[in-house]
Scaffold this motif. Structure first.
Motif, PDB file in Angstrom:
ATOM      1  N   LYS A  65      42.007  38.130  34.844  1.00  0.00           N
ATOM      2  CA  LYS A  65      42.706  38.588  36.039  1.00  0.00           C
ATOM      3  C   LYS A  65      43.240  37.413  36.862  1.00  0.00           C
ATOM      4  O   LYS A  65      42.602  36.356  36.953  1.00  0.00           O
ATOM      5  CB  LYS A  65      41.783  39.435  36.919  1.00  0.00           C
ATOM      6  N   PRO A  66      44.398  37.606  37.490  1.00  0.00           N
ATOM      7  CA  PRO A  66      44.882  36.578  38.418  1.00  0.00           C
ATOM      8  C   PRO A  66      43.999  36.540  39.661  1.00  0.00           C
ATOM      9  O   PRO A  66      43.301  37.509  39.977  1.00  0.00           O
ATOM     10  CB  PRO A  66      46.292  37.059  38.763  1.00  0.00           C
ATOM     11  N   THR A  67      44.036  35.427  40.358  1.00  0.00           N
ATOM     12  CA  THR A  67      43.362  35.338  41.655  1.00  0.00           C
ATOM     13  C   THR A  67      44.348  35.781  42.727  1.00  0.00           C
ATOM     14  O   THR A  67      45.476  35.286  42.788  1.00  0.00           O
ATOM     15  CB  THR A  67      42.885  33.911  41.932  1.00  0.00           C
ATOM     16  N   VAL A  68      43.917  36.723  43.557  1.00  0.00           N
ATOM     17  CA  VAL A  68      44.793  37.315  44.568  1.00  0.00           C
ATOM     18  C   VAL A  68      44.241  36.983  45.952  1.00  0.00           C
ATOM     19  O   VAL A  68      43.057  37.209  46.224  1.00  0.00           O
ATOM     20  CB  VAL A  68      44.873  38.844  44.394  1.00  0.00           C
ATOM     21  N   LEU A  69      45.095  36.451  46.815  1.00  0.00           N
ATOM     22  CA  LEU A  69      44.720  36.217  48.204  1.00  0.00           C
ATOM     23  C   LEU A  69      45.540  37.152  49.088  1.00  0.00           C
ATOM     24  O   LEU A  69      46.771  37.107  49.082  1.00  0.00           O
ATOM     25  CB  LEU A  69      44.976  34.765  48.614  1.00  0.00           C
ATOM     26  N   ASP A  84      31.995  43.155  40.716  1.00  0.00           N
ATOM     27  CA  ASP A  84      32.317  42.606  42.032  1.00  0.00           C
ATOM     28  C   ASP A  84      33.672  41.920  41.992  1.00  0.00           C
ATOM     29  O   ASP A  84      33.922  41.065  41.143  1.00  0.00           O
ATOM     30  CB  ASP A  84      31.221  41.605  42.424  1.00  0.00           C
ATOM     31  N   SER A  85      34.563  42.279  42.925  1.00  0.00           N
ATOM     32  CA  SER A  85      35.921  41.720  42.928  1.00  0.00           C
ATOM     33  C   SER A  85      36.063  40.479  43.792  1.00  0.00           C
ATOM     34  O   SER A  85      37.157  39.903  43.875  1.00  0.00           O
ATOM     35  CB  SER A  85      36.919  42.775  43.415  1.00  0.00           C
ATOM     36  N   SER A  86      34.995  40.055  44.445  1.00  0.00           N
ATOM     37  CA  SER A  86      35.121  39.021  45.471  1.00  0.00           C
ATOM     38  C   SER A  86      35.557  37.664  44.932  1.00  0.00           C
ATOM     39  O   SER A  86      36.063  36.830  45.690  1.00  0.00           O
ATOM     40  CB  SER A  86      33.799  38.859  46.228  1.00  0.00           C
ATOM     41  N   GLN A  87      35.382  37.429  43.645  1.00  0.00           N
ATOM     42  CA  GLN A  87      35.814  36.154  43.070  1.00  0.00           C
ATOM     43  C   GLN A  87      37.292  36.156  42.700  1.00  0.00           C
ATOM     44  O   GLN A  87      37.883  35.101  42.495  1.00  0.00           O
ATOM     45  CB  GLN A  87      34.971  35.823  41.832  1.00  0.00           C
ATOM     46  N   ARG A  88      37.871  37.338  42.573  1.00  0.00           N
ATOM     47  CA  ARG A  88      39.275  37.453  42.165  1.00  0.00           C
ATOM     48  C   ARG A  88      40.181  37.954  43.278  1.00  0.00           C
ATOM     49  O   ARG A  88      41.373  37.663  43.271  1.00  0.00           O
ATOM     50  CB  ARG A  88      39.395  38.408  40.957  1.00  0.00           C
ATOM     51  N   ILE A  89      39.627  38.713  44.199  1.00  0.00           N
ATOM     52  CA  ILE A  89      40.428  39.223  45.312  1.00  0.00           C
ATOM     53  C   ILE A  89      39.852  38.647  46.601  1.00  0.00           C
ATOM     54  O   ILE A  89      38.747  38.998  47.028  1.00  0.00           O
ATOM     55  CB  ILE A  89      40.419  40.764  45.352  1.00  0.00           C
ATOM     56  N   LEU A  90      40.595  37.748  47.203  1.00  0.00           N
ATOM     57  CA  LEU A  90      40.162  37.053  48.407  1.00  0.00           C
ATOM     58  C   LEU A  90      40.899  37.604  49.624  1.00  0.00           C
ATOM     59  O   LEU A  90      42.016  38.123  49.500  1.00  0.00           O
ATOM     60  CB  LEU A  90      40.430  35.551  48.279  1.00  0.00           C
ATOM     61  N   PHE A  91      40.304  37.467  50.793  1.00  0.00           N
ATOM     62  CA  PHE A  91      40.921  37.961  52.025  1.00  0.00           C
ATOM     63  C   PHE A  91      40.926  36.885  53.098  1.00  0.00           C
ATOM     64  O   PHE A  91      39.939  36.159  53.277  1.00  0.00           O
ATOM     65  CB  PHE A  91      40.163  39.184  52.564  1.00  0.00           C
ATOM     66  N   HIS A  92      42.048  36.810  53.798  1.00  0.00           N
ATOM     67  CA  HIS A  92      42.116  36.049  55.049  1.00  0.00           C
ATOM     68  C   HIS A  92      42.605  37.029  56.106  1.00  0.00           C
ATOM     69  O   HIS A  92      43.686  37.605  55.980  1.00  0.00           O
ATOM     70  CB  HIS A  92      43.089  34.876  54.932  1.00  0.00           C
ATOM     71  N   ARG A  93      41.821  37.238  57.137  1.00  0.00           N
ATOM     72  CA  ARG A  93      42.119  38.272  58.126  1.00  0.00           C
ATOM     73  C   ARG A  93      42.501  37.695  59.485  1.00  0.00           C
ATOM     74  O   ARG A  93      42.456  38.388  60.498  1.00  0.00           O
ATOM     75  CB  ARG A  93      40.936  39.228  58.256  1.00  0.00           C
ATOM     76  N   GLY A  94      42.920  36.447  59.511  1.00  0.00           N
ATOM     77  CA  GLY A  94      43.274  35.813  60.775  1.00  0.00           C
ATOM     78  C   GLY A  94      44.761  35.744  61.049  1.00  0.00           C
ATOM     79  O   GLY A  94      45.174  35.097  62.016  1.00  0.00           O
ATOM     80  N   GLY A  95      45.580  36.399  60.230  1.00  0.00           N
ATOM     81  CA  GLY A  95      47.028  36.372  60.440  1.00  0.00           C
ATOM     82  C   GLY A  95      47.701  35.306  59.610  1.00  0.00           C
ATOM     83  O   GLY A  95      47.129  34.251  59.310  1.00  0.00           O
ATOM     84  N   ALA A  96      48.940  35.585  59.218  1.00  0.00           N
ATOM     85  CA  ALA A  96      49.658  34.725  58.279  1.00  0.00           C
ATOM     86  C   ALA A  96      49.847  33.305  58.796  1.00  0.00           C
ATOM     87  O   ALA A  96      49.764  32.339  58.027  1.00  0.00           O
ATOM     88  CB  ALA A  96      51.024  35.347  57.963  1.00  0.00           C
ATOM     89  N   PHE A  97      50.089  33.155  60.089  1.00  0.00           N
ATOM     90  CA  PHE A  97      50.434  31.832  60.602  1.00  0.00           C
ATOM     91  C   PHE A  97      49.226  30.914  60.731  1.00  0.00           C
ATOM     92  O   PHE A  97      49.375  29.708  60.965  1.00  0.00           O
ATOM     93  CB  PHE A  97      51.166  31.957  61.934  1.00  0.00           C
TER      94      PHE A  97
END
Length: 373
Positions: free
Chosen positions: A318-322, A347-360
């Motif tokens: 699988k690709p790594t997705v942010l 568990d998807s946490s190694q392949r699907i990552l999240f940043h929740r602080g806004g794009a900038f």
């Protein structure tokens, strides 16, 4: 060389200007229709009635945007089907054909009036001011600086913010779906102008490593009524020639090329050129890259999700997705469902990552460091 596929949703535009929120655009559209609908024009009165029926309680959420713009377009498509049916079942009935032609022409005028006003509002609210674009520039510099191979931006927005920023920073490295020559043409207010045509194939120049695809069209993409010629009109042209007014007054031979439809009708739209070509190139990009960056996207567009899910599920590695968003939405489970990550995948946490602080703020985050390592 490291390649990257980037999917950009409305959240990026909203981060630049909160007034590009779809609910805000819809509310402004409704207010303009309400004001202008009393002016006496049959088209304006029809627009007012369509808006009233589509959103009797007014605009409150982003979903209302698809409802209102879909309402302006669906009647024309239905009448087109009726015309085809009448030709097949009653080919000699000229009165029926003339009546359908007249009603279809009126429906097209209502559609043009509605869609041109929606896009005009987006045009007014998406003017690039370099003094306000530091966050957007910072994000793009981080992306292009870290990934030194092919970087493909697939943009779901109609506005020109991402295009303007990429041109400002990386003009000589950027290619989009328009050809560099001016062999296309558009006639506005009786004058013919030479303008760049859209590409008919995915033959973007290899020497330009940055690519920009507009999956659902753009303020700058236009076509004639027969959909035989497709051109790109830059912001200066649109402003100078009052192109939105020209559409409403029938003073131009071209119309905007955008997917302004509800979810029910959207699939039929994206199967048409130039959206079909943009989707094809997007699918090729995510099939070939091991890093996907998704910025400001809600994961609620079925057509886009279908493309990503097909490519994601077909790969054993699988690709790594942010996913870069602001706040708690979308949830991990929503993203897993959209991409086709099943319970059997663990568990998807190694392949699907999240940043929740806004794009900038993405470029300074730990999630970005992990993703781009």
């Amino acid at each position: 060389m490291s390649d990257l596929s980037v999917l950009v949703g409305n959240g990026l535009s909203v981060a630049y200007n909160p007034e590009l929120n779809l609910a805000s655009i819809t509310q402004e559209m409704l207010e303009r229709v309400e004001r202008e609908g009393d002016a006496g024009s049959d088209v304006l009165r029809a627009m007012k009635e369509i808006a009233r029926r589509a959103l009797p309680e007014g605009a409150t959420t982003d979903d209302d945007f698809e409802i209102i713009v879909g309402a302006f377009g669906s009647e024309t498509r239905t009448l087109g089907y009726l015309g085809e049916l009448a030709t097949l079942t009653s080919p000699a009935d000229e009165d029926l054909k003339a009546a359908l032609d007249r009603v279809t022409t009126f429906a097209e005028q209502v559609r043009d009036a509605g869609i041109s006003r929606v896009l005009e509002i987006i045009f007014e609210r998406s003017k690039m001011r370099h003094s306000d674009a530091s966050g957007l520039f910072r994000l793009l510099r981080a992306i292009v600086g870290k990934f030194d191979g092919r970087v493909t931006f697939a943009n779901l927005n109609y506005d020109t913010l991402l295009l303007a920023a990429l041109i400002h920073l990386y003009r000589d490295s950027l290619a989009d779906m328009a050809q560099g020559n001016r062999s296309g043409s558009v006639t506005t207010d009786g004058v013919r102008y030479n303008v760049p045509p859209l590409r008919r194939r995915g033959d973007l120049p290899d020497e330009r490593r940055l690519r920009l695809l507009h999956l659902h069209g753009s303020l700058t993409y236009w076509t004639n009524r027969e959909r035989t010629g497709f051109v790109k009109l830059d912001r200066s042209f649109l402003q100078t020639h009052s192109q939105w007014v020209a559409v409403r007054e029938g003073q131009t031979n071209v119309r905007p090329v955008v997917v302004l439809a509800n979810q029910r009708d959207k699939q039929a739209h994206v199967e048409d050129f130039p959206f079909s070509l943009a989707y094809e190139m997007f699918a090729a990009s995510i099939a070939e890259t091991n890093r996907w960056l998704i910025v400001g996207y809600s994961f609620r567009d079925a057509c886009v999700n279908d493309v990503m899910r097909e490519q994601f599920r077909s790969r054993s590695d699988k690709p790594t997705v942010l996913v870069s968003t602001f706040g708690d939405s979308p949830s991990r489970r929503e993203v897993e469902v959209a991409l086709g990550w099943g319970a059997e995948d663990g568990d998807s946490s190694q392949r699907i990552l999240f940043h929740r602080g806004g794009a900038f703020d993405l470029a300074s985050s730990d999630e970005w460091s992990t993703f781009s390592a």
